[in-house]
Design an enzyme around this catalytic site. Structure first.
Site, short mmCIF file in Angstrom:
data_model
loop_
_atom_site.label_atom_id
_atom_site.label_comp_id
_atom_site.label_asym_id
_atom_site.label_seq_id
_atom_site.Cartn_x
_atom_site.Cartn_y
_atom_site.Cartn_z
CG HIS A 1 -0.22 0.45 2.43
ND1 HIS A 1 0.37 -0.62 3.12
CD2 HIS A 1 -0.03 1.53 3.25
CE1 HIS A 1 1.14 -0.39 4.26
NE2 HIS A 1 0.59 1.30 4.21
C1 UD1 Z 1 -2.04 5.03 6.31
C2 UD1 Z 1 -0.62 5.56 6.88
C3 UD1 Z 1 0.44 4.68 6.60
C4 UD1 Z 1 -0.20 3.41 7.19
C5 UD1 Z 1 -1.42 2.86 6.49
C6 UD1 Z 1 -2.15 1.35 6.80
C7 UD1 Z 1 -0.29 7.97 6.86
C8 UD1 Z 1 0.72 8.89 6.11
N1 UD1 Z 1 -0.06 6.70 6.15
O1 UD1 Z 1 -1.85 5.04 4.83
O2 UD1 Z 1 1.38 4.70 7.56
O3 UD1 Z 1 0.58 2.28 6.91
O4 UD1 Z 1 -2.26 3.71 6.68
O5 UD1 Z 1 -3.32 1.12 6.06
O6 UD1 Z 1 -0.84 8.22 7.54
N2 UD1 Z 1 -9.09 4.59 2.14
C9 UD1 Z 1 -10.27 3.95 1.88
N3 UD1 Z 1 -10.85 3.49 3.16
C10 UD1 Z 1 -10.34 3.60 4.34
C11 UD1 Z 1 -8.91 4.53 4.31
C12 UD1 Z 1 -8.30 4.89 3.24
O7 UD1 Z 1 -10.83 3.66 0.87
O8 UD1 Z 1 -10.88 3.50 5.31
C13 UD1 Z 1 -8.34 4.96 0.69
C14 UD1 Z 1 -8.94 6.28 0.36
O9 UD1 Z 1 -8.81 6.26 -0.95
C15 UD1 Z 1 -7.62 7.01 0.61
C16 UD1 Z 1 -6.46 6.03 0.60
O10 UD1 Z 1 -6.98 4.78 0.72
O11 UD1 Z 1 -7.24 8.18 -0.15
C17 UD1 Z 1 -5.41 6.34 1.61
O12 UD1 Z 1 -5.43 6.48 2.61
P1 UD1 Z 1 -4.72 7.14 3.78
O13 UD1 Z 1 -5.11 7.36 5.11
O14 UD1 Z 1 -4.43 8.61 3.00
O15 UD1 Z 1 -3.31 6.64 3.78
P2 UD1 Z 1 -2.99 5.10 4.00
O16 UD1 Z 1 -2.50 4.70 2.47
O17 UD1 Z 1 -3.88 4.22 4.52
#
Ligand code: UD1
Length: 352
Positions: free
Chosen positions: A200
């Site tokens: 991810h």
């Molecule tokens: C975040 C953390 C990362 C951790 C990861 C575990 C930061 C900078 N990164 O990354 O360190 O390893 O979580 O998962 O905080 N999304 C969904 N549903 C959700 C959450 C996210 O669909 O419940 C999608 C959205 O499109 C979003 C993307 O995932 O834009 C990224 O989510 P985000 O919280 O920005 O960062 P992660 O990649 O999950």
């Protein structure tokens, strides 16, 4: 002593659960804030249920956004909560955007901050998590480290030794607690031997060339062994965006905590770019190949079962061959990864 905990994203939940439990057992007054950084049921709610985390007192509902937007949303929504609750200490966990955002708010309101999982460094500032770790540790008053390397990093940055507490790996507390439940999960048609994959990191999945190259390598692996791939929402989205055919992989929804432990435990090899999974596989003694060129968790390499393969497909396939031949890396469990880190943190806090 009123302690306020801030959690936001999936990897926070298994770290906060043991501390919440240890403090509850000691009768401490606690408030739980969920920033809502992760909001899907299978990225959040299911972890609260399985880890028996109480319902949050506040859910800030910040959701997704750019790095700056997400951090800013947490800050603006969290500040009034701190002003209302007036906690004695705020505990933040790990290295996600919610961690650094809550820390910035507390530092300016002169509220004492405890950072659980302090001192980890990848020395790679292209990772958003590295920035979050550096800023959080700079501002925190109590730094709870999982291993000696964390202490060494903090000391070399000039952190006064009295702020640093080597307590061990709190995530392992949750693992130790729920591993017995994980052994009872039915295998549901899973093959006897399989490779387990998670992916991810923005650097691996947001760039079309990197993601295509990793998926091509995984398709190669799948010719030798089934590949089970619980995909993070952002990874699933990118695979669709880039139109890569992954029919040969078992692409499944992100797994709940206990099911994912069961999957790790039963895997022949785990291939990942996650931080926490490097640690869980080390504890479980399962070989782990990490698709990164650095790690903020070096003990998993020096003591554990982890090998960094970066983006080097030749190294990935040569290490896989060794594992398939039963010659995978073995290791030992680092000191203080013993299931009692939450108790140590609670005792330190209540002595303040
Ligand atoms: C975040 C953390 C990362 C951790 C990861 C575990 C930061 C900078 N990164 O990354 O360190 O390893 O979580 O998962 O905080 N999304 C969904 N549903 C959700 C959450 C996210 O669909 O419940 C999608 C959205 O499109 C979003 C993307 O995932 O834009 C990224 O989510 P985000 O919280 O920005 O960062 P992660 O990649 O999950």
């Amino acid at each position: 002593m009123h302690i306020l905990h801030v959690v936001g994203a999936r990897p926070n939940f298994m770290k906060a659960a043991p501390v919440l439990r240890a403090l509850a057992a000691r009768g401490a007054r606690q408030t739980l804030v969920h920033t809502g950084q992760h909001y899907d049921r299978n990225m959040s709610d299911v972890f609260f249920t399985q880890l028996e985390i109480p319902e949050p007192d506040f859910n800030l509902g910040v959701g997704s956004g750019s790095q700056a937007q997400q951090t800013a949303h947490v800050m603006t929504a969290f500040e009034p909560v701190v002003l209302e609750i007036k906690p004695d200490v705020v505990l933040v966990y790990g290295d996600v955007n919610s961690t650094v955002a809550a820390t910035l708010v507390c530092a300016k309101l002169l509220v004492r901050i405890g950072h659980v999982e302090a001192g980890l460094r990848s020395f790679d500032r292209t990772m958003p998590e590295e920035i979050n770790r550096m800023v959080t540790d700079r501002l925190a008053d109590l730094l709870f480290t999982p291993s000696e390397d964390g202490n060494a990093n903090l000391l070399s940055e000039g952190v006064p030794p009295e702020k640093i507490h080597l307590v061990g790996n709190v995530m392992i507390d949750s693992l130790v607690q729920l591993l017995p439940a994980a052994t009872k999960i039915p295998r549901n048609g899973l093959p006897e031997r399989y490779a387990l994959v998670t992916l991810h990191r923005p650097s691996n999945v947001d760039d079309s060339e990197s993601l295509r190259s990793i998926l091509a390598a995984l398709l190669e692996v799948s010719e030798r062994m089934p590949v089970v791939f619980p995909a993070h929402p952002r990874t699933r989205q990118r695979i669709a965006d880039f139109g890569v055919n992954v029919d040969k992989l078992y692409l499944v929804e992100p797994a709940p905590y206990i099911e994912f432990l069961a999957l790790q435990r039963g895997a022949t090899v785990v291939i990942t770019d996650s931080g926490g999974i490097q640690e869980e596989t080390t504890f479980l003694g399962v070989p782990c190949l990490t698709l990164r060129s650095n790690t903020e968790r070096p003990v998993t390499v020096t003591m554990g079962t982890n090998i960094l393969v970066g983006q080097d497909r030749k190294k990935l396939s040569s290490e896989l061959i060794r594992i398939f031949e039963g010659k995978g890396k073995t290791g030992t469990i680092p000191p203080l990864w013993d299931g009692h880190t939450g108790d140590r943190i609670a005792d330190i806090l209540l002595r303040l």
